[in-house]
Design an enzyme around this catalytic site. Structure first.
Site, PDB file in Angstrom:
ATOM      1  N   ASP A  40       0.758  -1.100  -0.007  1.00 48.17           N
ATOM      2  CA  ASP A  40      -0.108   0.167  -0.051  1.00 48.17           C
ATOM      3  C   ASP A  40       0.889   1.319   0.034  1.00 48.17           C
ATOM      4  OD1 ASP A  40      -1.964  -1.561   0.302  1.00 48.17           O
ATOM      5  OD2 ASP A  40      -2.880  -1.042   2.167  1.00 48.17           O
ATOM      6  N   GLU A  42       3.894   1.506  -1.279  1.00 47.26           N
ATOM      7  CA  GLU A  42       4.389   1.859  -2.539  1.00 47.26           C
ATOM      8  C   GLU A  42       3.213   2.284  -3.421  1.00 47.26           C
ATOM      9  OE1 GLU A  42       7.580  -0.889  -4.247  1.00 47.26           O
ATOM     10  OE2 GLU A  42       6.351  -1.945  -2.926  1.00 47.26           O
ATOM     11  N   SER A  86     -14.169   7.558  -0.087  1.00 41.52           N
ATOM     12  CA  SER A  86     -12.700   6.908   0.266  1.00 41.52           C
ATOM     13  C   SER A  86     -12.334   8.084   1.396  1.00 41.52           C
ATOM     14  CB  SER A  86     -12.163   6.765  -0.876  1.00 41.52           C
ATOM     15  OG  SER A  86     -10.688   6.437  -0.686  1.00 41.52           O
ATOM     16  N   GLU A 116      -9.410   6.590  15.634  1.00 42.88           N
ATOM     17  CA  GLU A 116      -9.822   5.172  15.553  1.00 42.88           C
ATOM     18  C   GLU A 116      -8.766   4.416  14.822  1.00 42.88           C
ATOM     19  OE1 GLU A 116     -13.694   6.252  14.576  1.00 42.88           O
ATOM     20  OE2 GLU A 116     -13.790   5.366  12.614  1.00 42.88           O
ATOM     21  N   LYS A 118      -7.284   2.508  11.701  1.00 43.39           N
ATOM     22  CA  LYS A 118      -7.639   2.501  10.410  1.00 43.39           C
ATOM     23  C   LYS A 118      -7.344   0.974   9.996  1.00 43.39           C
ATOM     24  CE  LYS A 118      -7.313   4.097   5.480  1.00 43.39           C
ATOM     25  NZ  LYS A 118      -7.870   2.882   4.902  1.00 43.39           N
ATOM     26  N   ARG A 139     -18.486  -1.922  -2.003  1.00 42.68           N
ATOM     27  CA  ARG A 139     -18.197  -0.356  -2.042  1.00 42.68           C
ATOM     28  C   ARG A 139     -18.458  -0.365  -3.734  1.00 42.68           C
ATOM     29  NH1 ARG A 139     -14.270   3.996  -3.038  1.00 42.68           N
ATOM     30  NH2 ARG A 139     -13.337   2.464  -3.990  1.00 42.68           N
ATOM     31  N   LYS A 316      -1.352   7.456   7.725  1.00 36.97           N
ATOM     32  CA  LYS A 316      -0.949   6.171   7.472  1.00 36.97           C
ATOM     33  C   LYS A 316       0.416   6.064   8.307  1.00 36.97           C
ATOM     34  CE  LYS A 316      -2.603   3.689   3.991  1.00 36.97           C
ATOM     35  NZ  LYS A 316      -3.032   3.385   2.810  1.00 36.97           N
ATOM     36  N   CYS A 413      15.491 -21.088 -19.715  1.00 38.48           N
ATOM     37  CA  CYS A 413      15.682 -21.896 -20.807  1.00 38.48           C
ATOM     38  C   CYS A 413      16.526 -21.557 -21.851  1.00 38.48           C
ATOM     39  CB  CYS A 413      14.188 -22.299 -21.470  1.00 38.48           C
ATOM     40  SG  CYS A 413      13.450 -21.075 -22.174  1.00 38.48           S
ATOM     41  N   CYS A 428       9.515 -14.363 -21.842  1.00 35.78           N
ATOM     42  CA  CYS A 428      10.358 -15.194 -22.370  1.00 35.78           C
ATOM     43  C   CYS A 428       9.044 -16.168 -23.145  1.00 35.78           C
ATOM     44  CB  CYS A 428      10.867 -16.484 -21.638  1.00 35.78           C
ATOM     45  SG  CYS A 428      10.892 -17.943 -22.121  1.00 35.78           S
TER      46      CYS A 428
HETATM   47  S1  IVH Z   1     -14.760   6.167   7.618  1.00 35.20           S
HETATM   48  C1  IVH Z   1     -16.204   8.445   3.775  1.00 35.20           C
HETATM   49  N1  IVH Z   1     -13.168   4.860   9.487  1.00 35.20           N
HETATM   50  O1  IVH Z   1     -10.660   2.785   4.408  1.00 35.20           O
HETATM   51  C2  IVH Z   1     -15.526   7.259   3.973  1.00 35.20           C
HETATM   52  N2  IVH Z   1     -13.085   4.331   7.403  1.00 35.20           N
HETATM   53  O2  IVH Z   1      -9.241   4.365   2.583  1.00 35.20           O
HETATM   54  C3  IVH Z   1     -15.504   7.124   5.739  1.00 35.20           C
HETATM   55  N3  IVH Z   1     -11.578   2.455   6.759  1.00 35.20           N
HETATM   56  O3  IVH Z   1     -13.656   3.305   2.420  1.00 35.20           O
HETATM   57  C4  IVH Z   1     -15.016   5.963   6.134  1.00 35.20           C
HETATM   58  N4  IVH Z   1     -10.695   2.078   8.820  1.00 35.20           N
HETATM   59  O4  IVH Z   1     -13.478   1.296   4.002  1.00 35.20           O
HETATM   60  C5  IVH Z   1     -13.677   4.831   8.226  1.00 35.20           C
HETATM   61  N5  IVH Z   1     -11.851   3.697  11.137  1.00 35.20           N
HETATM   62  C6  IVH Z   1     -12.068   3.931   9.935  1.00 35.20           C
HETATM   63  C7  IVH Z   1     -11.677   2.946   9.050  1.00 35.20           C
HETATM   64  C8  IVH Z   1     -12.219   3.162   7.630  1.00 35.20           C
HETATM   65  C9  IVH Z   1     -10.871   1.664   7.677  1.00 35.20           C
HETATM   66  C10 IVH Z   1     -11.770   2.256   5.272  1.00 35.20           C
HETATM   67  C11 IVH Z   1     -12.905   2.623   4.742  1.00 35.20           C
HETATM   68  C12 IVH Z   1     -12.803   3.556   3.467  1.00 35.20           C
HETATM   69  C13 IVH Z   1     -11.313   3.416   3.443  1.00 35.20           C
HETATM   70  C14 IVH Z   1     -10.684   4.530   2.806  1.00 35.20           C
END
Ligand code: IVH
Length: 676
Positions: A40, A42, A86, A116, A118, A139, A316, A413, A428
């Site tokens: 992820d 990269e 996203s 929270e 990720k 999604r 991240k 080969c 190849c």
């Molecule tokens: S909130 C509008 N909270 O990460 C999107 N997403 O890279 C709000 N994800 O599509 C999403 N942990 O599927 C939210 N604590 C978290 C999350 C989280 C993982 C995912 C989610 C999102 C993606 C985006």
């Protein structure tokens, strides 16, 4: 000066095009094939480079949505009531602090946030109507997704009904995941069975969500955590994100065990460090922290862009990396002949293990990153993805570095290597190349191809070294080697017969499976499906011209040429000829509607002699039926072995048709009257 500027512009344009092509390819590998090649981190670096270029040349910007994982045509589609966006993400403290400044500049108050994990899972939208779980939708492209409700119902912690206190109608948004423990267990099992293993828990979860066999999904033990809502009918007061989670808890919906409030950039920065420390203690994989504005009115005020909300950001964690010396470069041959350069390193400790080899992806990447032999390189490991060289310490470059030459001959080969126009890779093209042959046969036997259970890498290696398999068609001649095969160390009558039975079944797979199994360069699962949809037989497909192929959706110039080249090759033609002679079904006018068990629910009782219970279930499913665990009025047939249980009496009472094991096997055509 003007010339120089236009030259730079031209260079930037070309570079952007190359970046976009790479990103598109990695999107495909990640979202659709569930087998990413790069980490992820990269991937995010490629995206960051693209964004940096677009900042310099905003006129090249195109409207883009939140990305897409659509592609599995097995499931019906449904529209999300509100789009599933996203998250914008960053690895830099500066960009995080900039987020706080932007938010607080806009809302004109100092804000409180919620932090929270990720979680590294797969997004899902659970639609409750009149408090009943009506649909679970992936999604997809953010606007429409695939309906995978039955698979989601296997997840115990997802309630099929919400209590009275919940809104009439609500879209619950969250993440499907596999625990790290379960991932290790399932992957070990795959390996033991000689099947393909997965790069990480997320890929295995994503693959599981789109399985057609619900009992297999149940066996995988997926989990769910909620992190938000989409549409909500207006009858509860969800004034803060924290309150939302309290409600979730009351409604019996799983939430993160680790949610921390915070305010002020400095405090939040300290809290993020704590999340990093706690990362290893969570049962699921995480790759950062999501920071959300807590007040939902402020969230609304901040609004969203086409891709992501302005009220949240994912910070991240950079994956662990180490520096070491690149000593040599080896070249690995893949299934379709692609040559992958692999760096041989002075072993270095990285994320708990010693790393001595790392992928360099392809020669364009080597050039782009300007990597040379004897360079000090940065090696990185993210998730469970194989380590990769992500950069060079140019300031440490000595005089003895040496360019990495593109090989002209196959390392396995000796055949000449080709760079095909429009591709980044070199290949190849020999049809006798040993590692390619092994990988091609394993691929031919894989689940999405002709699905020969038990014919995994280890067995294929043995059979190839016996000289019994010289091409994929030879798989169907293995029946003639039965006696010799049984005598090989590590095999028994039962194990060999099980594979032979699976081989027999593989003769009747739909055209798309066969097409995918042939390892035609550029033809993945999805494209194979499209090709099968637009043709009636393999023979007909072989006759299509480049123009005719290009008229099929998803087929571009490169793919069309690759298909025509493949079928024009005499050796491939003879393999196909052999497949036909060996009884493989390649005329597919007969669509799934004509499978012998189509629409029928079969139950099993007693012990079967020719098939294991598992195999019998697989036969039922492969011939169009479904497996019923209990006898109900809906049951169509009970297959009855020796010493049946009380299912037999129940079936008799309900007047359900009863078959012996032999009748069952005759019916699906596995056992022929003249052979039994
Ligand atoms: S909130 C509008 N909270 O990460 C999107 N997403 O890279 C709000 N994800 O599509 C999403 N942990 O599927 C939210 N604590 C978290 C999350 C989280 C993982 C995912 C989610 C999102 C993606 C985006």
């Amino acid at each position: 000066m003007g010339d120089k500027a236009s030259l730079d512009r031209e260079k930037a344009r070309k570079y952007l095009r190359a970046l976009c092509m790479q990103i598109e390819r990695h999107d495909y590998l990640y979202y659709r094939a569930n087998s990413p090649e790069i980490s992820d981190f990269e991937y995010d670096c490629l995206q960051a480079e693209k964004q940096a270029l677009l900042k310099l040349y905003p006129e090249w910007r195109r409207d883009e949505g939140p990305g897409s994982d659509l592609g599995n045509l097995h499931f019906p589609m449904a529209k999300h009531l509100l789009p599933m966006l996203s998250l914008s993400n960053t690895y830099s403290q500066e960009a995080l602090f900039e987020f706080f400044r932007r938010v607080e500049g806009k809302v004109q108050v100092s804000c409180s946030y919620l932090l929270e994990p990720k979680i590294d899972g797969v997004a899902i939208n659970l639609v409750y109507k009149h408090r009943y779980l009506e649909k679970a939708i992936t999604r997809g492209n953010g606007y429409v997704g695939e309906v995978v409700t039955e698979n989601i119902r296997t997840i115990k912690e997802i309630p099929s009904m919400l209590p009275e206190s919940a809104p009439e109608e609500i879209e619950l948004r969250g993440e499907i995941y596999l625990t790290e423990r379960q991932f290790t267990y399932l992957n070990n099992e795959q390996e033991r069975l000689g099947l393909e293993t997965y790069a990480n828990a997320r890929n295995l979860a994503a693959g599981s969500l789109k399985l057609l066999d619900v009992s297999e999904v149940a066996r995988r033990q997926l989990h769910f955590i909620a992190h938000g809502v989409g549409f909500v009918s207006n009858d509860v007061n969800l004034d803060t994100q924290a309150r939302l989670y309290t409600f979730f808890e009351q409604w019996g919906i799983p939430i993160f065990s680790f949610v921390v409030p915070g305010s002020g950039a400095e405090q939040i920065w300290d809290l993020i460090a704590r999340f990093r420390l706690a990362q290893g203690e969570l049962p699921y994989g995480t790759d950062g922290v999501v920071v959300k504005v807590n007040d939902r009115l402020l969230q609304e005020q901040l609004g969203v862009t086409a891709k992501s909300p302005r009220w949240a950001i994912a910070y991240k964690f950079e994956p662990e990396s180490a520096e070491t010396l690149l000593q040599e470069v080896a070249f690995q041959v893949g299934r379709t002949g692609v040559i992958t350069p692999v760096a041989e390193l002075i072993p270095v400790d990285l994320a708990g293990s010693k790393v001595a080899r790392a992928t360099l992806h392809n020669f364009d990447e080597i050039q782009r990153k300007d990597i040379r032999k004897r360079d000090v390189v940065i090696v990185q490991k993210a998730g469970e993805i194989i380590p990769a060289i992500v950069g060079v310490k140019k300031d440490k470059r000595g005089a003895s570095t040496e360019k990495i030459e593109v090989p002209s001959q196959c390392p396995a080969c000796g055949a000449p290597l080709l760079k095909i126009a429009g591709e980044v890779v070199i290949r190849c093209t020999s049809l006798n190349c040993p590692p390619q042959l092994r990988l091609k046969i394993v691929h031919f036997a894989s689940k999405d191809a002709v699905d020969i259970d038990g014919l995994g890498p280890k067995i294929v290696d043995t059979l190839v070294s016996q000289g019994w398999l010289k091409d994929v068609a030879d798989v169907f001649t293995l029946i003639d080697r039965r006696d010799a095969w049984i005598r090989l160390p590590g095999f028994s009558v039962t194990s060999v017969d099980n594979v032979l039975l699976a081989i027999e079944r593989a003769k009747n797979r739909p055209l798309e499976c066969l097409l995918y199994g042939l390892s035609i360069p550029h033809v993945g699962v999805e494209l194979a499906r499209k090709l099968a949809e637009y043709s009636t037989s393999l023979e007909q497909l072989m006759q299509l011209s480049i123009q005719q192929l290009k008229a099929i959706p998803l087929v571009g110039e490169v793919t069309a040429c690759s298909i025509v080249d493949f079928f024009a090759n005499a050796r491939n033609q003879s393999v196909i000829e052999k497949l036909l002679q060996l009884g493989l079904k390649t005329s597919f006018l007969e669509k799934p509607t004509e499978y012998p068990l189509n629409g029928k629910i079969l139950a099993l009782t007693g012990s079967l002699t020719r098939l294991t219970r598992f195999e019998a279930e697989r036969v039922i499913v492969s011939f169009g039926g479904s497996v019923g665990r209990m006898i109900t009025k809906q049951t169509s047939i009970l297959v009855c072995g020796a010493n049946p249980g009380n299912k037999l009496a129940k079936a008799k009472a309900l007047g359900i048709q009863i078959w012996s094991e032999e009748e069952f096997l005759h019916h699906v055509g596995i056992l022929h009257a003249d052979r039994s």
